[in-house]
Scaffold this active site. Sequence first.
Site: not given
Ligand code: NAP
Ligand code: HSE
Length: 422
Positions: A30, A42, A195, A199, A296
Amino acid sequence: MKIAILGVGTVGSGVLEVLEQNASIIAARAGESITPVAALVRDKSKAKENVKHLKVYDDFDELIENDEIDVFVELIGGVDLPYKMIKKLLSKGKAVVTANKALLAYHRSELESLAGEIPFGFEASVAGGIPIIKALREGLAANHINSITGILNGTCNYILTNMMNKGLAFDEVLKTAQELGYAEADPTFDVGGFDAAHKLLILASIAYKLDAKPDDILIEGISDISAEDIYFASEFGYTIKLLAVAKRNENNLELRVHPALLSKDKMIAKVDGVMNAISVVGDQVGESLYYGAGAGSRATASAVISDLIDIARKIKTPMLGYKDKGLDSGLKLLKSDEISSKFYLRLKVRDELGVIAKITNIMSANGVSIDSFLQKPNSNGGDATIYFTTHTCKSAQMKALIDAIRILDFVVGEPFVIRIEK
Ligand code: NAP
Ligand code: HSE
């Protein structure tokens, strides 16, 4: 460069871990260190151990007043709340990185206009760790894109692979995918195909400068796939995948997400588990194939941090790939009913005289031509399952056929179709 993580869940935690573990290589690439200084959670009183070294907020309006922060990384998920937050950030001139495909599926064009020259990264929004946004927006920029065919949802691919290869039940595998952090907070986004559709719309914006919304395209999920479909697929040399397809045919463009029977010898059919793969066909480069972890914590963090590194390097690539906003691709998005394919059709019927003749007559009346046919007798002498594959027909014809078949008195339960991808 100082960053704030908004939402410290699966991906947010991964970003913190990778920034720490790979700090020196990231800083070298970077040109400066990338340091998390703040987190939005939250409820501050319930903040986890991994954010205790940061300044922790539970009030977004307070967080954005922290002028020390250079980039805000939105990893909360959902649409309405992050939309409001990111609009506020961009209108204050703050750089943003997000992994949120649902948000972008609805608001990417508006956010692009709002961002203007303000950095806005979203590499992690499609296919987790695979740098497909960069490939499409930069590496393939000289091409007209003929097609994009992707396995874009890790959760669905994980479920289908385990159903096909291990004979496990849908609900059981979904539960494991949730435990592994692959699934969305609401897993119906995954298994309903939404989802993957989100994408696909992001990729289609870059490939075709198309501003379609989820309601404009064909979306079918995997929840109704049964052990019988798995049986048919395995017996006849197919595998079942949830595919996201963008296909250009002269001035028409089809965008569709649906489960598909794929011949087992196709490369994309061999993509198993949480892995994603995207085949892109450009008019000059031909086919290129991208493969990697589609979901993941660490894999997605890798993509999030690549955006952060670009921002630190001051690389300014147009958000959706077009510097000249005037281009009109002239492409017409096909309505779902107009999309053609071959189909697999499964029916459960009472085992009576003349049933097959009646069904084949109705198929013929609806212009649906049979390619192959199989009847699996029920050893108890009860209902029989029959399977057809068809020649190519329009979705509207298949819909009319199903409507005509489901009302027959010897048909038991709901007829079920899966498209067959060439
Ligand atoms: P996650 O594990 O549910 O994490 C979301 C976090 O946001 C949780 O810690 C949640 O807290 C917090 N949150 C919810 N509402 C909030 C608020 N009002 N203020 C502050 N924090 C708040 O979800 P994730 O899997 O990390 O996914 C996050 C994003 O990345 C999503 O848009 C998802 O589509 C995207 N994504 C995920 C993956 C994957 O593999 N997981 C891959 C690509 C993209 P609480 O636990 O208290 O609810
Ligand atoms: N829920 C999504 C998946 C996370 O299973 O592909 C990655 O975007």
